[in-house]
Write a protein that holds these residues in place. Sequence first.
Motif, PDB file in Angstrom:
ATOM      1  N   GLU A  71      55.156  14.604   4.423  1.00 30.00           N
ATOM      2  CA  GLU A  71      55.259  15.166   3.167  1.00 30.00           C
ATOM      3  C   GLU A  71      55.688  16.680   3.547  1.00 30.00           C
ATOM      4  OE1 GLU A  71      52.852  13.348   4.139  1.00 30.00           O
ATOM      5  OE2 GLU A  71      52.792  11.887   2.805  1.00 30.00           O
ATOM      6  N   ALA A  72      56.395  17.174   2.233  1.00 29.57           N
ATOM      7  CA  ALA A  72      57.041  18.571   2.166  1.00 29.57           C
ATOM      8  C   ALA A  72      55.700  19.552   1.917  1.00 29.57           C
ATOM      9  CB  ALA A  72      58.147  18.655   1.215  1.00 29.57           C
ATOM     10  N   ASP A  73      56.106  20.649   2.233  1.00 33.54           N
ATOM     11  CA  ASP A  73      55.084  21.963   1.510  1.00 33.54           C
ATOM     12  C   ASP A  73      53.848  21.888   1.887  1.00 33.54           C
ATOM     13  OD1 ASP A  73      57.438  22.674  -0.206  1.00 33.54           O
ATOM     14  OD2 ASP A  73      57.056  21.100  -1.430  1.00 33.54           O
ATOM     15  N   CYS A  74      53.457  21.367   3.426  1.00 37.89           N
ATOM     16  CA  CYS A  74      52.179  21.513   3.812  1.00 37.89           C
ATOM     17  C   CYS A  74      52.102  22.761   5.021  1.00 37.89           C
ATOM     18  CB  CYS A  74      51.739  20.236   4.440  1.00 37.89           C
ATOM     19  SG  CYS A  74      52.105  18.581   3.545  1.00 37.89           S
ATOM     20  N   TYR A  75      50.857  23.099   5.353  1.00 41.97           N
ATOM     21  CA  TYR A  75      50.600  23.861   6.514  1.00 41.97           C
ATOM     22  C   TYR A  75      49.574  23.006   7.342  1.00 41.97           C
ATOM     23  CZ  TYR A  75      51.954  27.996   3.714  1.00 41.97           C
ATOM     24  OH  TYR A  75      52.998  29.085   3.108  1.00 41.97           O
ATOM     25  N   GLY A  76      49.552  23.743   8.547  1.00 46.36           N
ATOM     26  CA  GLY A  76      48.586  23.107   9.572  1.00 46.36           C
ATOM     27  C   GLY A  76      47.921  23.947  10.436  1.00 46.36           C
ATOM     28  N   ASN A 128      66.169  21.976  -3.397  1.00 51.15           N
ATOM     29  CA  ASN A 128      67.287  21.371  -4.200  1.00 51.15           C
ATOM     30  C   ASN A 128      68.560  21.711  -3.967  1.00 51.15           C
ATOM     31  OD1 ASN A 128      65.057  20.062  -5.484  1.00 51.15           O
ATOM     32  ND2 ASN A 128      65.186  21.650  -7.484  1.00 51.15           N
ATOM     33  N   ARG A 129      69.413  21.074  -4.288  1.00 56.66           N
ATOM     34  CA  ARG A 129      71.011  21.354  -4.369  1.00 56.66           C
ATOM     35  C   ARG A 129      71.524  22.447  -5.157  1.00 56.66           C
ATOM     36  NH1 ARG A 129      74.754  16.440  -5.882  1.00 56.66           N
ATOM     37  NH2 ARG A 129      73.964  15.343  -4.101  1.00 56.66           N
ATOM     38  N   TYR A 130      71.497  23.482  -4.368  1.00 55.41           N
ATOM     39  CA  TYR A 130      72.005  24.861  -4.924  1.00 55.41           C
ATOM     40  C   TYR A 130      71.143  25.167  -6.122  1.00 55.41           C
ATOM     41  CZ  TYR A 130      75.944  24.007  -2.069  1.00 55.41           C
ATOM     42  OH  TYR A 130      76.546  23.802  -0.948  1.00 55.41           O
ATOM     43  N   CYS A 131      71.703  25.502  -7.417  1.00 56.30           N
ATOM     44  CA  CYS A 131      70.658  25.613  -8.618  1.00 56.30           C
ATOM     45  C   CYS A 131      70.406  24.531  -9.321  1.00 56.30           C
ATOM     46  CB  CYS A 131      71.625  26.797  -9.519  1.00 56.30           C
ATOM     47  SG  CYS A 131      73.057  25.931 -10.357  1.00 56.30           S
ATOM     48  N   THR A 132      70.739  23.345  -8.814  1.00 57.82           N
ATOM     49  CA  THR A 132      70.289  22.126  -9.714  1.00 57.82           C
ATOM     50  C   THR A 132      68.758  21.698  -9.546  1.00 57.82           C
ATOM     51  OG1 THR A 132      71.053  20.553  -8.044  1.00 57.82           O
ATOM     52  CG2 THR A 132      72.645  21.518  -9.269  1.00 57.82           C
ATOM     53  N   ASP A 133      68.483  20.543 -10.238  1.00 59.05           N
ATOM     54  CA  ASP A 133      67.133  19.864 -10.064  1.00 59.05           C
ATOM     55  C   ASP A 133      67.276  18.662  -9.329  1.00 59.05           C
ATOM     56  OD1 ASP A 133      68.431  18.599 -12.018  1.00 59.05           O
ATOM     57  OD2 ASP A 133      66.661  18.793 -13.259  1.00 59.05           O
ATOM     58  N   THR A 134      68.474  18.593  -8.408  1.00 55.80           N
ATOM     59  CA  THR A 134      68.605  17.327  -7.425  1.00 55.80           C
ATOM     60  C   THR A 134      68.134  17.860  -6.256  1.00 55.80           C
ATOM     61  OG1 THR A 134      70.738  16.752  -8.728  1.00 55.80           O
ATOM     62  CG2 THR A 134      70.571  15.959  -6.469  1.00 55.80           C
ATOM     63  N   GLY A 135      67.077  16.892  -6.038  1.00 50.21           N
ATOM     64  CA  GLY A 135      66.513  17.214  -4.672  1.00 50.21           C
ATOM     65  C   GLY A 135      67.157  16.787  -3.272  1.00 50.21           C
ATOM     66  N   VAL A 136      67.007  17.486  -2.358  1.00 51.63           N
ATOM     67  CA  VAL A 136      67.809  17.163  -1.072  1.00 51.63           C
ATOM     68  C   VAL A 136      66.943  16.332  -0.375  1.00 51.63           C
ATOM     69  CG1 VAL A 136      68.548  18.179   0.939  1.00 51.63           C
ATOM     70  CG2 VAL A 136      68.966  19.600  -0.953  1.00 51.63           C
ATOM     71  N   ILE A 137      67.296  15.383   0.528  1.00 55.01           N
ATOM     72  CA  ILE A 137      66.327  14.487   1.127  1.00 55.01           C
ATOM     73  C   ILE A 137      65.493  15.295   2.077  1.00 55.01           C
ATOM     74  CG2 ILE A 137      66.125  12.389   2.691  1.00 55.01           C
ATOM     75  CD1 ILE A 137      68.364  11.036   1.492  1.00 55.01           C
ATOM     76  N   PHE A 138      64.473  15.161   2.007  1.00 57.93           N
ATOM     77  CA  PHE A 138      63.388  15.897   3.017  1.00 57.93           C
ATOM     78  C   PHE A 138      63.422  15.405   4.291  1.00 57.93           C
ATOM     79  CE2 PHE A 138      59.405  17.015   4.778  1.00 57.93           C
ATOM     80  CZ  PHE A 138      59.640  18.458   4.460  1.00 57.93           C
ATOM     81  N   ARG A 139      63.519  16.679   5.185  1.00 54.34           N
ATOM     82  CA  ARG A 139      63.314  16.220   6.654  1.00 54.34           C
ATOM     83  C   ARG A 139      62.338  17.339   7.272  1.00 54.34           C
ATOM     84  NH1 ARG A 139      63.372  17.728  12.058  1.00 54.34           N
ATOM     85  NH2 ARG A 139      64.589  16.358  13.602  1.00 54.34           N
ATOM     86  N   GLN A 140      61.363  16.890   7.861  1.00 54.55           N
ATOM     87  CA  GLN A 140      60.207  17.701   8.226  1.00 54.55           C
ATOM     88  C   GLN A 140      60.695  18.885   9.321  1.00 54.55           C
ATOM     89  OE1 GLN A 140      57.673  19.838   7.741  1.00 54.55           O
ATOM     90  NE2 GLN A 140      56.280  17.958   7.246  1.00 54.55           N
ATOM     91  N   GLU A 141      60.232  20.193   9.012  1.00 56.80           N
ATOM     92  CA  GLU A 141      60.545  21.120  10.266  1.00 56.80           C
ATOM     93  C   GLU A 141      59.940  20.654  11.465  1.00 56.80           C
ATOM     94  OE1 GLU A 141      60.369  24.248  12.727  1.00 56.80           O
ATOM     95  OE2 GLU A 141      58.350  23.332  12.079  1.00 56.80           O
ATOM     96  N   SER A 142      60.914  20.881  12.320  1.00 57.34           N
ATOM     97  CA  SER A 142      60.666  20.356  13.779  1.00 57.34           C
ATOM     98  C   SER A 142      59.399  20.559  14.587  1.00 57.34           C
ATOM     99  CB  SER A 142      61.693  20.538  14.645  1.00 57.34           C
ATOM    100  OG  SER A 142      63.077  19.898  14.351  1.00 57.34           O
ATOM    101  N   TYR A 143      59.021  21.927  14.562  1.00 56.27           N
ATOM    102  CA  TYR A 143      57.840  22.116  15.182  1.00 56.27           C
ATOM    103  C   TYR A 143      56.553  21.809  14.476  1.00 56.27           C
ATOM    104  CZ  TYR A 143      60.192  25.692  18.439  1.00 56.27           C
ATOM    105  OH  TYR A 143      60.831  26.130  19.385  1.00 56.27           O
TER     106      TYR A 143
END
Length: 496
Positions: free
Chosen positions: A79-84, A55-70
């Motif tokens: 999707e966010a918050d996954c493992y593989g 989220n943006r700082y302490c707010t509940d405004t979500g930042v547009i998700f972009r997957q971690e590159s590896y």
Amino acid sequence: MAASEGPFFWLGNETLKIPAGLFALNRTRLCDRLRANSNVPRKSIVLLQGGEQTNRYCTDTGVIFRQESYFHWTFGVTEADCYGAIDVDSGDPILFIPRLPESYAVWMGKIHPPEFFKKKYAVAEVRYTDEIATVLASKNPSVLLTLRGVNTDSGSVTREASFEGISQFTVNNTILHPEIAECRVIKTDMELEVLRYTNKISSEAHKEVMKAVKVGKKEYELESLFQHYCYTRGGMRHTSYTCICGSGNNSSVLHYGHAGAPNEKTIEDGDMCLFDMGGEYHCYGSDITCSFPANGKFTPDQRAIYEAVLSSSRAVLQAVKPGVAWPDMHRLADRVHLEELTKIGILQGNVDDMVKVHLGAVFMPHGLGHFLGIDVHDVGGYPEGVERIDLPGLRSLRTARVLEQGMVLTVEPGIYFIDHLLDQALASPAQARFLNNSILPRFRGFGGVRIEDDIVVTASGVELLTCVPRTVEDIEAFMAEAHGSTKSFASVSSQK
Ligand SMILES: [Mn+2]
């Protein structure tokens, strides 16, 4: 299963279909490398943690998700918050998805079961992240290979996977990073297809910008147009980096466009524009710079500097092939710049002597180019055994490697008139003797010119991915046609 038969990522319309098979092949290549590594025991499991929704700082405004590159390279999961995990011996993947609360169904939409993700990503086993410890324990792995390593461009360390219960496993966090980074350096044919697409769309977007440029517009209007074209025509929600839209003297500010200088100047008659922008599709990027006069007509000085950069760019494109050392390409571009600046009269004297005092770095302080892929400054530039060259200009190179087939790089020579560097050179007797003080002052405030193309190293040379007008004649003709007149755009707008 052939890659074309499986599921794919697609945003409809004319956007590119990317088969899930692209990521299956990446996993296969990774496992092949790991099995060939004598430090990797049998029954090893790779474990990667995907990016997290923030989220943006302490707010509940979500930042547009972009997957971690590896994680993206390995699984292609949006999707966010996954493992593989990947069983190295068999190559079998397991995707772990978060178990979402019921409220998700109210605010975010339908909660999909694991079965949904099995089909979406062509992964046979999908479990919940709260099951990682039990699922992995049931596989009885000899070691978990997690990702820990330094990004040689940013200096930042990767975020190593961790989960509750990891302490019951043997973990090795050093083997994986160099191996997976090395896989990412060489692009597969399927990855090259994506990079051709990102370059095609971004090239078209740059041409739209060149058509729309007008004296009196704000720089950010062109940034906005580029983003709009990339997203509406190419399905590119993200750009690969913050757009750099410098006009006039701002074209010599290498990373212009940041929060302190957010592409806010009004474009003036006589300005050079330097627009460095690239769209990103399914996390694969592009990185293109076009330099051109705002009013569509090069002055003699603008033409001279532009053509000096164009000749270094073309000299490098001619010379690149497997076996060539990238720092030698940087040196080649420097030498062409020095020869051309001498012809223009800004420099005087012997070019070999100029090279000895690193005069090229006064005009091109950045590196000639860098790897490009899922990251715009892609990984693997300095693996163990490749040392950074600690000399002006060369020390800014993001790789000092010998080129191999399948590498994708930017070629981005530039000549800039940066007061700080010119003053430094004038204060250095070794460098000042080459500067012609009857001509140089005319170029103060000129800004700069950069020509940046993306290339693939092929078996015998290069494949040029970028397709925009590059010669002075082509740029002038393109802009004149787009504006419906051969007159300069300044005179066109002042007639209204
Ligand atoms: Mn670049």
